[in-house]
Design a protein around this motif. Structure first.
Motif, short mmCIF file in Angstrom:
data_model
loop_
_atom_site.label_atom_id
_atom_site.label_comp_id
_atom_site.label_asym_id
_atom_site.label_seq_id
_atom_site.Cartn_x
_atom_site.Cartn_y
_atom_site.Cartn_z
N ASP A 1 -18.68 -27.39 -36.36
CA ASP A 1 -19.49 -28.38 -35.64
C ASP A 1 -19.04 -28.49 -34.18
O ASP A 1 -19.87 -28.65 -33.29
N THR A 2 -17.75 -28.40 -33.96
CA THR A 2 -17.23 -28.44 -32.59
C THR A 2 -17.73 -27.23 -31.81
O THR A 2 -18.08 -27.33 -30.63
N PHE A 3 -17.75 -26.08 -32.49
CA PHE A 3 -18.32 -24.87 -31.89
C PHE A 3 -19.76 -25.13 -31.46
O PHE A 3 -20.16 -24.85 -30.31
N ALA A 4 -20.56 -25.67 -32.36
CA ALA A 4 -21.97 -25.96 -32.06
C ALA A 4 -22.09 -26.97 -30.92
O ALA A 4 -22.96 -26.84 -30.05
N GLY A 5 -21.19 -27.95 -30.90
CA GLY A 5 -21.21 -28.96 -29.84
C GLY A 5 -20.89 -28.36 -28.48
O GLY A 5 -21.54 -28.66 -27.48
N GLY A 6 -19.87 -27.49 -28.43
CA GLY A 6 -19.52 -26.82 -27.18
C GLY A 6 -20.65 -25.93 -26.71
O GLY A 6 -21.01 -25.90 -25.52
N PHE A 7 -21.24 -25.21 -27.66
CA PHE A 7 -22.35 -24.31 -27.37
C PHE A 7 -23.53 -25.07 -26.79
O PHE A 7 -24.04 -24.75 -25.71
N MET A 8 -23.96 -26.13 -27.48
CA MET A 8 -25.14 -26.89 -27.03
C MET A 8 -24.83 -27.68 -25.76
O MET A 8 -25.71 -27.84 -24.89
N GLY A 9 -23.61 -28.19 -25.66
CA GLY A 9 -23.23 -28.94 -24.46
C GLY A 9 -23.31 -28.04 -23.23
O GLY A 9 -23.81 -28.45 -22.18
N TYR A 10 -22.83 -26.81 -23.37
CA TYR A 10 -22.89 -25.88 -22.24
C TYR A 10 -24.33 -25.55 -21.87
O TYR A 10 -24.69 -25.55 -20.69
N LEU A 11 -25.16 -25.31 -22.88
CA LEU A 11 -26.57 -25.01 -22.61
C LEU A 11 -27.26 -26.17 -21.91
O LEU A 11 -27.98 -25.99 -20.93
N ALA A 12 -27.02 -27.38 -22.42
CA ALA A 12 -27.66 -28.56 -21.83
C ALA A 12 -27.20 -28.77 -20.38
O ALA A 12 -27.98 -29.16 -19.52
N SER A 13 -25.93 -28.48 -20.13
CA SER A 13 -25.42 -28.73 -18.78
C SER A 13 -25.89 -27.68 -17.79
O SER A 13 -26.00 -27.94 -16.59
N THR A 14 -26.17 -26.46 -18.27
CA THR A 14 -26.61 -25.39 -17.36
C THR A 14 -28.12 -25.19 -17.39
O THR A 14 -28.68 -24.61 -16.47
N ASP A 15 -28.77 -25.68 -18.44
CA ASP A 15 -30.22 -25.58 -18.61
C ASP A 15 -30.73 -24.16 -18.36
O ASP A 15 -31.60 -23.94 -17.52
N ASP A 16 -30.19 -23.23 -19.11
CA ASP A 16 -30.56 -21.81 -18.97
C ASP A 16 -30.42 -21.20 -20.36
O ASP A 16 -29.32 -21.13 -20.91
N ILE A 17 -31.55 -20.78 -20.94
CA ILE A 17 -31.47 -20.25 -22.31
C ILE A 17 -31.68 -18.74 -22.34
O ILE A 17 -32.17 -18.18 -23.32
N SER A 18 -31.24 -18.06 -21.28
CA SER A 18 -31.24 -16.60 -21.29
C SER A 18 -30.12 -16.11 -22.21
O SER A 18 -29.16 -16.84 -22.47
N PHE A 19 -30.22 -14.87 -22.68
CA PHE A 19 -29.18 -14.30 -23.54
C PHE A 19 -27.83 -14.32 -22.83
O PHE A 19 -26.81 -14.64 -23.42
N GLU A 20 -27.84 -13.99 -21.53
CA GLU A 20 -26.60 -13.99 -20.74
C GLU A 20 -25.91 -15.36 -20.76
O GLU A 20 -24.69 -15.45 -20.84
N ASN A 21 -26.73 -16.41 -20.64
CA ASN A 21 -26.13 -17.74 -20.63
C ASN A 21 -25.73 -18.20 -22.03
O ASN A 21 -24.76 -18.94 -22.19
N LEU A 22 -26.47 -17.75 -23.04
CA LEU A 22 -26.06 -18.07 -24.41
C LEU A 22 -24.69 -17.46 -24.72
O LEU A 22 -23.89 -18.04 -25.44
N LYS A 23 -24.42 -16.27 -24.16
CA LYS A 23 -23.09 -15.66 -24.33
C LYS A 23 -22.01 -16.62 -23.81
O LYS A 23 -21.00 -16.86 -24.48
#
Lengths: 309, 309
Positions: B237-259
């Protein structure tokens, strides 16, 4: 630079969910030498076979530049034989049969021309035999690496520790690292194993990749995620062959270069499992390997993050 | 960007080889929201607790900027409770007890201000509850991700497939990916799961890292090799939280940013396991996180290889 490879050249009987290969070509040194032959030039083989081993395979090795002056052929005797069956998940296997044959009284004799070898890879063998090879080297190699297995930890720990003390790199799997160190955490295991002598420790985790340790420094390379793993036999040896072949060809034993060698080892291993036995290792070329390295780069490469070192 | 997190806020009873934590704070949404709070700002929580849940922890969440308008507090009732015991290798665990309590008839009601949420993370819950949340969103979020577990595949597969169809990313572990797809190979599993709807699939492999799939594209991030794993609870869950938190803060859902988001998820998870419960997630800061990201960069970074893409 020259690369001396020591280990078994043998027959395997392999059962996987994909089929059954009887009298398939196997042996640690076979995989190591073939994998390395795509990267390094002056490859030397020390092993023993019976007169039942196919001449065609020896010719394949000759064609790939593998010198066989150190390969003993025992007339009237049989080559080492191993039979195993993989479970459905391909991650574990049962040994069904082991026939030592020529290996029972193997005395590795290094031809004079092998006594000065720059890079040396000791495949999994009796520690006493590994030691005999080291003793015959007239000058210390630039880089000496070894593999081993749980069996020798159970039966010949003292001799094994004597060999481990002399090598620059120990290349073993996670289970073996745990048994050798008595630690479950691979970080703790590495710290203990460093104290046994080796400057570098490489822990192979099969489909979960490989770790390189030098003191506090850790590098990780994944295994390539594959749709089909056809036959995992020899993947660990192929990894070691790619690793040592790259080191011998670049002649640079810095941590940075060992990282690259780990990637090469992982790439070669990813080919190995795609077909039965050594089949895949006979049909590669530079272009295929460069493309495979590219897949590793894509797999782990990321950029654009802020960080502190 | 806003991040809506839905999931349990609960008590855990955890036994590991290092000790026994009774009435420890747990719950998927707790871990997700806390991890994300180090990266994203506007975090919203939808969950349900009894009046037995410590006010202090709610205050901790408030202090970390986690909005709790969507957190239902049921007077006279008890919070969800899970008890588990880890095996010595910390990679597997037995569930000893599960008491649904307030979760038994949880009806997630989104406050009006939550109905427009840019990023949405549905933690592991009954598929019907996850669906109820999606239905209340007035505009489609930019990125909708979900977790689930084997239990729902066994008991509510039809509803589960309905939710999976609607999400951009499914975040599950390797065992779950294998059960959902009926394929052992994760590459084959990913191909089948893509066909169920999700553009992205993230497969968590615990100590063996995580894989991100988008069609033919694969990215792999290792878990940080640690000397001590104190308590693995909540790491996923912490992994998912870090992942989603980073996406929300950068607002970029490209594959490069998902990495990059995967690396952040892995970094946050590596903190989580260092102490019991949410302890470690309450004491982090930007400097610690940047340093941890640096360890990941060092762990996988290599250069100087020739390759073809």
């Amino acid at each position: 630079m020259s690369l001396l490879t020591v280990g078994t050249v043998a027959f395997d009987d392999i059962q996987t969910p994909f089929g059954h290969a009887e009298k398939a070509i196997g042996g640690a040194a076979t995989y190591i030498a073939l994998a390395a032959s795509y990267l390094a030039k002056d490859i030397r083989l020390v092993s023993v076979i019976g007169d039942d081993f196919p001449k065609k395979v020896l010719q394949n090795m000759t064609d790939r530049g593998i010198d066989q002056q150190g390969l003993q052929v025992k007339e009237g005797e049989k080559s080492f034989f191993w039979a195993g069956k993989y479970h459905n998940d391909m991650n574990s296997r049962d040994t069904l049969d082991t026939q030592l044959n020529v290996l029972a009284d193997f005395d590795p004799v290094l031809p004079d021309t092998y006594k000065q070898s720059d890079y040396v890879m000791l495949g999994n063998l009796t520690p006493a035999v590994q030691l005999r090879v080291i003793e015959q080297l007239s000058t210390p190699p630039r880089f000496l690496a070894m593999d081993t297995m749980n069996f020798w930890m159970d039966s010949s720990m003292d001799e094994l520790l004597e060999v481990i003390k002399k090598v620059d790199a120990l290349i073993i799997n996670d289970e073996e690292a745990r048994q050798l160190s008595g630690e479950y955490s691979l970080v703790k295991a590495a710290a203990k194993i460093h104290k046994l002598g080796p400057r570098f420790l490489i822990i192979k985790k099969g489909e979960h990749g490989a770790l390189l340790f030098e003191g506090e420094h850790i590098f990780f390379a994944p295994a390539l995620p594959l749709a089909e793993v056809f036959d995992p036999t020899g993947a660990g040896d192929t990894f070691a062959g790619g690793f040592m072949g790259y080191l011998a060809s670049t002649d640079d034993i810095s941590f940075e270069n060992l990282k690259r060698a780990i990637i090469y080892g992982s790439a070669m291993a990813s080919f190995c499992v795609e077909k039965f036995s050594i089949e895949r290792l006979l049909e590669l070329d530079d272009a295929k390997i460069k493309k495979r390295i590219g897949r590793f780069v894509k797999l782990v490469n990321f950029s654009g993050l802020e960080y502190d070192l």
